[in-house]
Motif scaffolding. Structure first.
Motif, PDB file in Angstrom:
ATOM      1  N   ALA A   2     -24.671   1.106  21.630  1.00  8.20           N
ATOM      2  CA  ALA A   2     -23.809   1.294  22.802  1.00  8.20           C
ATOM      3  C   ALA A   2     -24.150   0.222  23.827  1.00  8.20           C
ATOM      4  CB  ALA A   2     -24.017   2.676  23.396  1.00  8.20           C
ATOM      5  N   VAL A   3     -23.122  -0.388  24.398  1.00  4.92           N
ATOM      6  CA  VAL A   3     -23.285  -1.428  25.408  1.00  4.92           C
ATOM      7  C   VAL A   3     -22.728  -0.910  26.724  1.00  4.92           C
ATOM      8  CG1 VAL A   3     -22.661  -3.766  26.111  1.00  4.92           C
ATOM      9  CG2 VAL A   3     -23.131  -3.268  23.694  1.00  4.92           C
ATOM     10  N   LEU A   4     -23.549  -0.948  27.778  1.00  2.00           N
ATOM     11  CA  LEU A   4     -23.136  -0.452  29.086  1.00  2.00           C
ATOM     12  C   LEU A   4     -23.084  -1.603  30.084  1.00  2.00           C
ATOM     13  CD1 LEU A   4     -22.465   1.945  30.960  1.00  2.00           C
ATOM     14  CD2 LEU A   4     -24.937   2.189  31.358  1.00  2.00           C
ATOM     15  N   PRO A   5     -21.903  -2.149  30.370  1.00  2.00           N
ATOM     16  CA  PRO A   5     -21.806  -3.181  31.409  1.00  2.00           C
ATOM     17  C   PRO A   5     -22.116  -2.573  32.782  1.00  2.00           C
ATOM     18  CG  PRO A   5     -19.801  -3.077  30.059  1.00  2.00           C
ATOM     19  CD  PRO A   5     -20.586  -1.845  29.784  1.00  2.00           C
ATOM     20  N   GLU A  60     -16.666 -10.089  35.738  1.00  2.00           N
ATOM     21  CA  GLU A  60     -17.474 -10.942  34.859  1.00  2.00           C
ATOM     22  C   GLU A  60     -18.158 -10.132  33.765  1.00  2.00           C
ATOM     23  OE1 GLU A  60     -18.724 -14.269  38.230  1.00  2.00           O
ATOM     24  OE2 GLU A  60     -19.922 -12.458  37.965  1.00  2.00           O
ATOM     25  N   SER A  61     -18.766  -9.017  34.146  1.00  2.00           N
ATOM     26  CA  SER A  61     -19.508  -8.212  33.169  1.00  2.00           C
ATOM     27  C   SER A  61     -18.579  -7.593  32.135  1.00  2.00           C
ATOM     28  CB  SER A  61     -20.316  -7.125  33.881  1.00  2.00           C
ATOM     29  OG  SER A  61     -21.300  -7.696  34.705  1.00  2.00           O
ATOM     30  N   GLU A  62     -17.445  -7.095  32.585  1.00  2.00           N
ATOM     31  CA  GLU A  62     -16.465  -6.553  31.641  1.00  2.00           C
ATOM     32  C   GLU A  62     -15.936  -7.654  30.728  1.00  2.00           C
ATOM     33  OE1 GLU A  62     -14.414  -2.674  33.711  1.00  2.00           O
ATOM     34  OE2 GLU A  62     -13.555  -4.631  34.151  1.00  2.00           O
ATOM     35  N   GLY A  63     -15.660  -8.819  31.293  1.00  2.00           N
ATOM     36  CA  GLY A  63     -15.144  -9.917  30.487  1.00  2.00           C
ATOM     37  C   GLY A  63     -16.110 -10.334  29.395  1.00  2.00           C
ATOM     38  N   VAL A  64     -17.383 -10.476  29.760  1.00  2.00           N
ATOM     39  CA  VAL A  64     -18.396 -10.854  28.764  1.00  2.00           C
ATOM     40  C   VAL A  64     -18.557  -9.749  27.727  1.00  2.00           C
ATOM     41  CG1 VAL A  64     -20.851 -11.329  28.424  1.00  2.00           C
ATOM     42  CG2 VAL A  64     -19.633 -12.404  30.323  1.00  2.00           C
ATOM     43  N   ALA A  65     -18.638  -8.491  28.166  1.00  2.00           N
ATOM     44  CA  ALA A  65     -18.836  -7.374  27.241  1.00  2.00           C
ATOM     45  C   ALA A  65     -17.686  -7.253  26.241  1.00  2.00           C
ATOM     46  CB  ALA A  65     -18.993  -6.075  28.023  1.00  2.00           C
ATOM     47  N   GLU A  66     -16.474  -7.382  26.729  1.00  2.00           N
ATOM     48  CA  GLU A  66     -15.314  -7.199  25.862  1.00  2.00           C
ATOM     49  C   GLU A  66     -15.170  -8.331  24.860  1.00  2.00           C
ATOM     50  OE1 GLU A  66     -12.027  -6.626  28.467  1.00  2.00           O
ATOM     51  OE2 GLU A  66     -12.729  -4.644  29.149  1.00  2.00           O
TER      52      GLU A  66
END
Length: 254
Positions: free
Chosen positions: A22-25, A44-50
């Motif tokens: 599980a990855v939690l931004p 930024e965090s959502e963009g990198v995570a996705e």
């Protein structure tokens, strides 16, 4: 519907899906100079995570990206209007609740993908690791994954600087005001030598350090620089996702 993004999925798709990681931004909601949105760290965090999640999934990694936590530690910015502070103790409580669910459901690996410099998860993870000994709990700062000096003319900033401006220009250009409206991101330094040298630490009082809330000159930012940097970060982060998803928790060391 992307199968590795929890927020986009439903019970029919999720109930039998195997999840190894599980990855939690985790971002923040705070002022970013005059030209970037308060949601910069979230974007930024959502963009990198996705994007990293997409590439890891395509390589066979059984991952799930959780919804981004939008608030971070902003204790040095209490007088900056609508900078929403979340205390470290609150972060610890949130992480505990997330980990409790994952542990109970047999998902034994969690990576916090951090996009805010004020967040410090190391002591929290140390404590929660004792409470949940069967869990592998980790974090990474995506903004430290690659050397900024390879991409930017002014790599020494750390808030609403050339890097962050370029990233948001690439990811959400409609939210970036013209650079002629941006402040120069000039920041004062401590008079105390050890604090300047980074072997001693004290929290900065943000409004006394910078007039425009930025730290770092954004004026040479471009979407092209943002795309190049984003691609380099995503490549490294997606590799991390794959390695963590495939890791044997009984054989982590060599």
């Amino acid at each position: 519907m992307r199968p590795y993004i929890l927020a986009e999925n439903n019970w029919k798709a999720i109930k039998d899906q195997e999840v190894e990681l599980a990855v939690l931004p985790w971002g923040a909601t705070e002022a970013h100079n005059y030209h970037l949105p308060y949601a910069t760290d979230i974007i930024e965090s959502e963009g990198v995570a996705e994007e990293a999640g997409k590439r890891a999934w395509e390589q066979g990694a059984k991952i799930m990206v959780l919804p981004c936590i939008p608030f971070g530690v902003n204790t040095g910015q209490t007088d900056i209007k609508l900078d929403i502070n979340m205390h470290p103790s609150t972060q610890a409580a949130i992480l505990n609740d997330v980990i409790e669910v994952l542990d109970r459901q047999g998902i034994k690996k969690l990576l916090v993908l951090n996009g805010h410099g004020g967040n410090n998860f190391k002591p929290i993870i140390r404590e929660l690791g004792v409470k949940y000994p069967d869990m592998f709990i980790s974090f990474c700062n995506w903004f430290q994954a690659v050397d900024k000096s390879e991409f930017f003319d002014h790599p020494d900033g750390d808030h609403a600087d050339e890097m962050e401006t370029s990233m948001v220009m690439y990811l959400r250009p409609e939210l970036v005001r013209p650079l002629k409206q941006a402040g120069e991101g000039k920041a004062k330094e401590y008079r105390i030598k050890a604090l300047r040298e980074d072997w001693a630490w004290a929290e900065r009082r943000w409004s006394e350090v910078t007039e425009d809330t930025g730290v770092g000159n954004p004026k040479k930012a471009t979407a092209e620089k943002g795309k190049a940097y984003f691609e380099a970060v995503v490549q490294k982060v997606s590799t991390l996702f794959v390695e963590m998803a495939e890791a044997d928790l009984n054989d982590l060391y060599e």
